[in-house]
Design an enzyme around this catalytic site. Structure first.
Site, PDB file in Angstrom:
ATOM      1  N   GLU B  68      14.079 -71.483 -69.473  1.00 37.69           N
ATOM      2  CA  GLU B  68      14.093 -71.557 -70.924  1.00 37.69           C
ATOM      3  C   GLU B  68      13.381 -70.366 -71.543  1.00 37.69           C
ATOM      4  O   GLU B  68      13.814 -69.833 -72.555  1.00 37.69           O
ATOM      5  CB  GLU B  68      13.436 -72.849 -71.421  1.00 37.69           C
ATOM      6  CG  GLU B  68      13.776 -73.056 -72.884  1.00 37.69           C
ATOM      7  CD  GLU B  68      12.854 -74.001 -73.617  1.00 37.69           C
ATOM      8  OE1 GLU B  68      11.923 -74.537 -73.006  1.00 37.69           O
ATOM      9  OE2 GLU B  68      13.079 -74.185 -74.816  1.00 37.69           O
ATOM     10  N   ASP B  86      13.373 -75.862 -66.925  1.00 36.74           N
ATOM     11  CA  ASP B  86      12.651 -75.986 -68.195  1.00 36.74           C
ATOM     12  C   ASP B  86      11.217 -76.399 -67.875  1.00 36.74           C
ATOM     13  O   ASP B  86      10.967 -77.525 -67.448  1.00 36.74           O
ATOM     14  CB  ASP B  86      13.320 -77.019 -69.109  1.00 36.74           C
ATOM     15  CG  ASP B  86      12.801 -76.930 -70.536  1.00 36.74           C
ATOM     16  OD1 ASP B  86      11.765 -76.275 -70.748  1.00 36.74           O
ATOM     17  OD2 ASP B  86      13.426 -77.520 -71.439  1.00 36.74           O
ATOM     18  N   ILE B  88       8.613 -76.957 -69.819  1.00 39.29           N
ATOM     19  CA  ILE B  88       8.146 -78.056 -70.688  1.00 39.29           C
ATOM     20  C   ILE B  88       9.272 -78.431 -71.637  1.00 39.29           C
ATOM     21  O   ILE B  88       9.558 -77.712 -72.596  1.00 39.29           O
ATOM     22  CB  ILE B  88       6.898 -77.670 -71.518  1.00 39.29           C
ATOM     23  CG1 ILE B  88       5.719 -77.332 -70.593  1.00 39.29           C
ATOM     24  CG2 ILE B  88       6.510 -78.821 -72.454  1.00 39.29           C
ATOM     25  CD1 ILE B  88       4.455 -76.901 -71.330  1.00 39.29           C
ATOM     26  N   ASP B  89       9.910 -79.557 -71.380  1.00 40.81           N
ATOM     27  CA  ASP B  89      10.913 -80.075 -72.308  1.00 40.81           C
ATOM     28  C   ASP B  89      10.218 -81.110 -73.202  1.00 40.81           C
ATOM     29  O   ASP B  89       9.623 -82.067 -72.705  1.00 40.81           O
ATOM     30  CB  ASP B  89      12.063 -80.725 -71.544  1.00 40.81           C
ATOM     31  CG  ASP B  89      13.156 -81.210 -72.489  1.00 40.81           C
ATOM     32  OD1 ASP B  89      13.872 -80.352 -73.027  1.00 40.81           O
ATOM     33  OD2 ASP B  89      13.265 -82.437 -72.713  1.00 40.81           O
ATOM     34  N   THR B  91       8.382 -79.847 -76.383  1.00 45.07           N
ATOM     35  CA  THR B  91       7.154 -79.117 -76.716  1.00 45.07           C
ATOM     36  C   THR B  91       6.438 -79.735 -77.916  1.00 45.07           C
ATOM     37  O   THR B  91       5.215 -79.732 -77.973  1.00 45.07           O
ATOM     38  CB  THR B  91       7.446 -77.634 -77.027  1.00 45.07           C
ATOM     39  OG1 THR B  91       8.533 -77.556 -77.932  1.00 45.07           O
ATOM     40  CG2 THR B  91       7.803 -76.882 -75.767  1.00 45.07           C
ATOM     41  N   ASP B 213      17.902 -77.870 -70.525  1.00 40.37           N
ATOM     42  CA  ASP B 213      17.603 -79.229 -70.991  1.00 40.37           C
ATOM     43  C   ASP B 213      18.218 -80.279 -70.070  1.00 40.37           C
ATOM     44  O   ASP B 213      17.700 -81.391 -69.948  1.00 40.37           O
ATOM     45  CB  ASP B 213      18.181 -79.460 -72.406  1.00 40.37           C
ATOM     46  CG  ASP B 213      17.563 -78.548 -73.447  1.00 40.37           C
ATOM     47  OD1 ASP B 213      16.337 -78.371 -73.418  1.00 40.37           O
ATOM     48  OD2 ASP B 213      18.314 -78.018 -74.296  1.00 40.37           O
TER      49      ASP B 213
END
Lengths: 263, 263
Positions: B68, B86, B88-89, B91, B213
């Protein structure tokens, strides 16, 4: 009245009920009952409410009890000490998700909130407050909410209120959804209230809630400076159903004035 | 290619990254940095992606990486082994809620999903799958999803898609919201996908997602029988952004046909 003694009693009762629910739950999951999941939750709901009623009756027989499942005597006024109890808030989450359901309890004296609890049963997380003394998340004090701009706010709202409905002008709710930073919906009013008092959400609103959905939460709200009212900006009617909004104080008036138009 | 060896490597890397995020987090919270919370998340996001890139480069230098944060080399085809990451999905949840954010990773070979991971960093809960071998939630196998009626379904959808928008006919989405049993919105696509593959939700849809995602999630989906496509009912485009729906197979076609009309 010794609030600290009642607080100790309430916590002990809530932790024990939580353990009973988790145990019943894992037992039922293990035996893979053929019965409907809805029956399961109804049974556990009722048993938990009865458990609270018996505990409170033994602790203080003159205290009145308003419970979601209606297992106690009918309560028609808020005079004297009154417990308002929801043994499982978020029953659909209980059934499908095995998480995100709360025990929530408020203790009132002559209609004034004294002790409030929201307990996330599976996480074993307790949000609680003692009137005029403060609010806590487990062992940590909850801070007063800091002001926030509406554009930065994340609010809890169910998608159905954004669709045409009988209660509010949904076009204004659409404006609200488009104005804020984001929306969330968890399927448990008590969970969303717990998130507002701890700053994880900045507001939560619902067109129709019952006293047991919000009884514990509004007492915690007061201690952190969150504002909880109905859509007229008045006190929620604790003997009926009512509209409900809890919000960071910096955006509560704005949401009421600009985005909520009751039909 | 020894998928089990790669799976072991991936899990170790994910658990270590999770620990680093939790540590960085509690350190930052402790020092009460004056810096913007958004800077904090951006830094941790980037550092975590770099951590993954370094680990993968050391493990298998010829593997390609799509992340990402775009910290790796540009990837223009799915030929060969490709990681889609990803760090940190969710945030916004990271910043405001200190929970409900996921590490999610998919490992593909020539565009075919082989290993998928969704890791709830704060709960330390791992949803994962090995292609053709099954899916797990921590140590428990995830079961094939059972058929469900649309009226009993609980679906993940953001309230903003229920309002007039450029991508879909929102009137049909309103029909969907009014038809199902309930809706939820958690602010993390990976979390909502994890909930669908484990039966906690029955569908999740979004008008615009990126490969990172959903990369891990669609591999888990396949193992439990969840159907994940774009709004044309075709494979999600892993080199671009696309529409996305993941659903219980018994309601996926119905939702596409009856409730989604792209503009």
């Amino acid at each position: 009245m010794d609030l600290h003694r009642i607080d100790e009693f309430a916590k002990e009762m809530i932790f024990e009920a939580g353990k009973r629910i988790r145990d019943a739950f894992s037992y039922e999951l293990k035996v893979e009952t053929k019965s409907d999941a809805n029956d399961l939750v109804t049974n556990i709901d009722r048993e938990t409410e009865l458990f609270f009623i018996e505990k409170i009756n033994a602790f203080a027989p003159h205290h009145k009890i308003i419970g979601e499942e209606g297992m106690g005597e009918k309560v028609e006024s808020l005079d004297g000490p009154v417990w308002i109890i929801d043994p499982i808030d978020g029953t659909m989450n209980f059934v499908k998700q095995h998480r995100h359901f709360m025990i929530t309890i408020g203790f009132f004296v002559n209609g004034i909130g004294k002790l409030g609890y929201i307990f996330d049963v599976m996480r074993e997380d307790l949000f609680y407050a003692i009137a005029d003394e403060g609010a806590w998340y487990n062992d940590s004090p909850l801070r007063k909410l800091k002001p926030i701009d509406i554009k930065e706010a994340v609010i809890g709202i169910n998608a159905s209120w954004v669709t045409p409905n009988r209660r509010v002008n949904h076009e204004k709710i659409i404006d609200l959804v488009k104005t804020v930073r984001g929306t969330r919906s968890y399927g448990s009013a008590a969970m969303e209230i717990a998130f507002v008092v701890s700053g994880k959400l900045d507001a939560y609103l619902s067109m129709r809630l019952s006293p047991w959905d919000i009884g514990g939460g509004i007492i915690i709200a007061k201690e952190v400076g969150a504002v909880a009212t109905n859509f007229q900006g008045e006190k929620f009617d604790l003997l009926s159903t009512d509209t409900f909004i809890i919000a960071n104080p910096s955006i509560h008036p704005l949401i009421l004035e600009q985005y909520i138009e009751e039909k």
